[in-house]
Scaffold this motif. Sequence first.
Motif, PDB file in Angstrom:
ATOM      1  N   SER A   2       0.787  -1.108   0.086  1.00 28.28           N
ATOM      2  CA  SER A   2       0.088   0.014   0.059  1.00 28.28           C
ATOM      3  C   SER A   2       0.783   1.151   0.026  1.00 28.28           C
ATOM      4  O   SER A   2       1.793   1.485   0.717  1.00 28.28           O
ATOM      5  CB  SER A   2      -0.947  -0.062   1.247  1.00 28.28           C
ATOM      6  OG  SER A   2      -1.647   1.193   1.084  1.00 28.28           O
ATOM      7  N   VAL A   3       0.507   2.220  -0.999  1.00 22.99           N
ATOM      8  CA  VAL A   3       1.283   3.394  -1.090  1.00 22.99           C
ATOM      9  C   VAL A   3       0.518   4.474  -0.667  1.00 22.99           C
ATOM     10  O   VAL A   3      -0.600   4.639  -1.396  1.00 22.99           O
ATOM     11  CB  VAL A   3       2.009   3.485  -2.482  1.00 22.99           C
ATOM     12  CG1 VAL A   3       2.526   4.833  -2.591  1.00 22.99           C
ATOM     13  CG2 VAL A   3       2.824   2.521  -2.741  1.00 22.99           C
ATOM     14  N   ASP A   4       0.970   5.255   0.348  1.00 25.52           N
ATOM     15  CA  ASP A   4      -0.132   6.460   0.613  1.00 25.52           C
ATOM     16  C   ASP A   4       0.350   7.674  -0.273  1.00 25.52           C
ATOM     17  O   ASP A   4       1.266   8.356  -0.099  1.00 25.52           O
ATOM     18  CB  ASP A   4       0.263   6.642   1.947  1.00 25.52           C
ATOM     19  CG  ASP A   4      -0.696   7.935   2.470  1.00 25.52           C
ATOM     20  OD1 ASP A   4      -1.593   8.072   2.189  1.00 25.52           O
ATOM     21  OD2 ASP A   4      -0.326   8.581   3.335  1.00 25.52           O
ATOM     22  N   GLY A   5      -0.204   7.571  -1.338  1.00 26.65           N
ATOM     23  CA  GLY A   5      -0.051   8.601  -2.440  1.00 26.65           C
ATOM     24  C   GLY A   5       0.034   8.012  -3.796  1.00 26.65           C
ATOM     25  O   GLY A   5      -0.634   6.939  -4.172  1.00 26.65           O
ATOM     26  N   ASP A   6       0.718   8.632  -4.829  1.00 19.68           N
ATOM     27  CA  ASP A   6       0.943   8.357  -6.160  1.00 19.68           C
ATOM     28  C   ASP A   6       2.027   7.468  -6.324  1.00 19.68           C
ATOM     29  O   ASP A   6       3.004   7.643  -5.807  1.00 19.68           O
ATOM     30  CB  ASP A   6       0.676   9.466  -6.929  1.00 19.68           C
ATOM     31  CG  ASP A   6      -0.397  10.203  -6.958  1.00 19.68           C
ATOM     32  OD1 ASP A   6      -1.565   9.447  -6.421  1.00 19.68           O
ATOM     33  OD2 ASP A   6      -0.942  11.373  -7.069  1.00 19.68           O
ATOM     34  N   GLN A  22      -1.938  -1.032  -3.959  1.00 22.94           N
ATOM     35  CA  GLN A  22      -2.925  -0.159  -3.584  1.00 22.94           C
ATOM     36  C   GLN A  22      -2.151   1.304  -3.507  1.00 22.94           C
ATOM     37  O   GLN A  22      -1.133   1.624  -3.143  1.00 22.94           O
ATOM     38  CB  GLN A  22      -3.447  -0.436  -2.181  1.00 22.94           C
ATOM     39  CG  GLN A  22      -4.757   0.637  -2.225  1.00 22.94           C
ATOM     40  CD  GLN A  22      -5.461   0.327  -1.060  1.00 22.94           C
ATOM     41  OE1 GLN A  22      -5.372  -0.714  -0.530  1.00 22.94           O
ATOM     42  NE2 GLN A  22      -6.208   0.981  -0.457  1.00 22.94           N
ATOM     43  N   ALA A  23      -2.603   2.242  -4.313  1.00 22.64           N
ATOM     44  CA  ALA A  23      -1.891   3.796  -4.580  1.00 22.64           C
ATOM     45  C   ALA A  23      -3.193   4.337  -4.970  1.00 22.64           C
ATOM     46  O   ALA A  23      -4.221   4.024  -5.308  1.00 22.64           O
ATOM     47  CB  ALA A  23      -0.865   3.600  -5.374  1.00 22.64           C
ATOM     48  N   GLY A  24      -2.921   5.621  -4.783  1.00 25.95           N
ATOM     49  CA  GLY A  24      -4.016   6.764  -5.307  1.00 25.95           C
ATOM     50  C   GLY A  24      -3.717   6.698  -6.889  1.00 25.95           C
ATOM     51  O   GLY A  24      -4.861   6.179  -7.412  1.00 25.95           O
TER      52      GLY A  24
END
Length: 110
Positions: A2-6, A22-24
């Motif tokens: 999971s990446v908090d952002g792009d 998972q990312a933006g």
Amino acid sequence: MSVDGDIEADVVYGYYNDNTLQAGTIRARLVIEDEHATIATVEADLHFDLDDFQQGHGDGVQEQLRELLVDEVFAVDEDGGREMMDRGLLFARLREGLPVFRADSQAEAH
């Protein structure tokens, strides 16, 4: 993962069964979901989702990859006996900082 952002990259290759990314937003030249689900908005020049990549080996996927990627990332598939993109060769070139896209390879030669 999971990446908090792009995520911004040349290549995003999701691989391994039962995992997700998972990312933006993912912005890349090439995004491949190989036994790997992506939960994100994808902005890519070429994007193969899980179904396209897994089911499309004979339906133009390799031809599209061949147009985009250098010859050095292709090898004969042991199961099918035909030349296909090899993720190990792709990863090795990326690690070594070598071009993986045809356009980049041609520009570097000049």
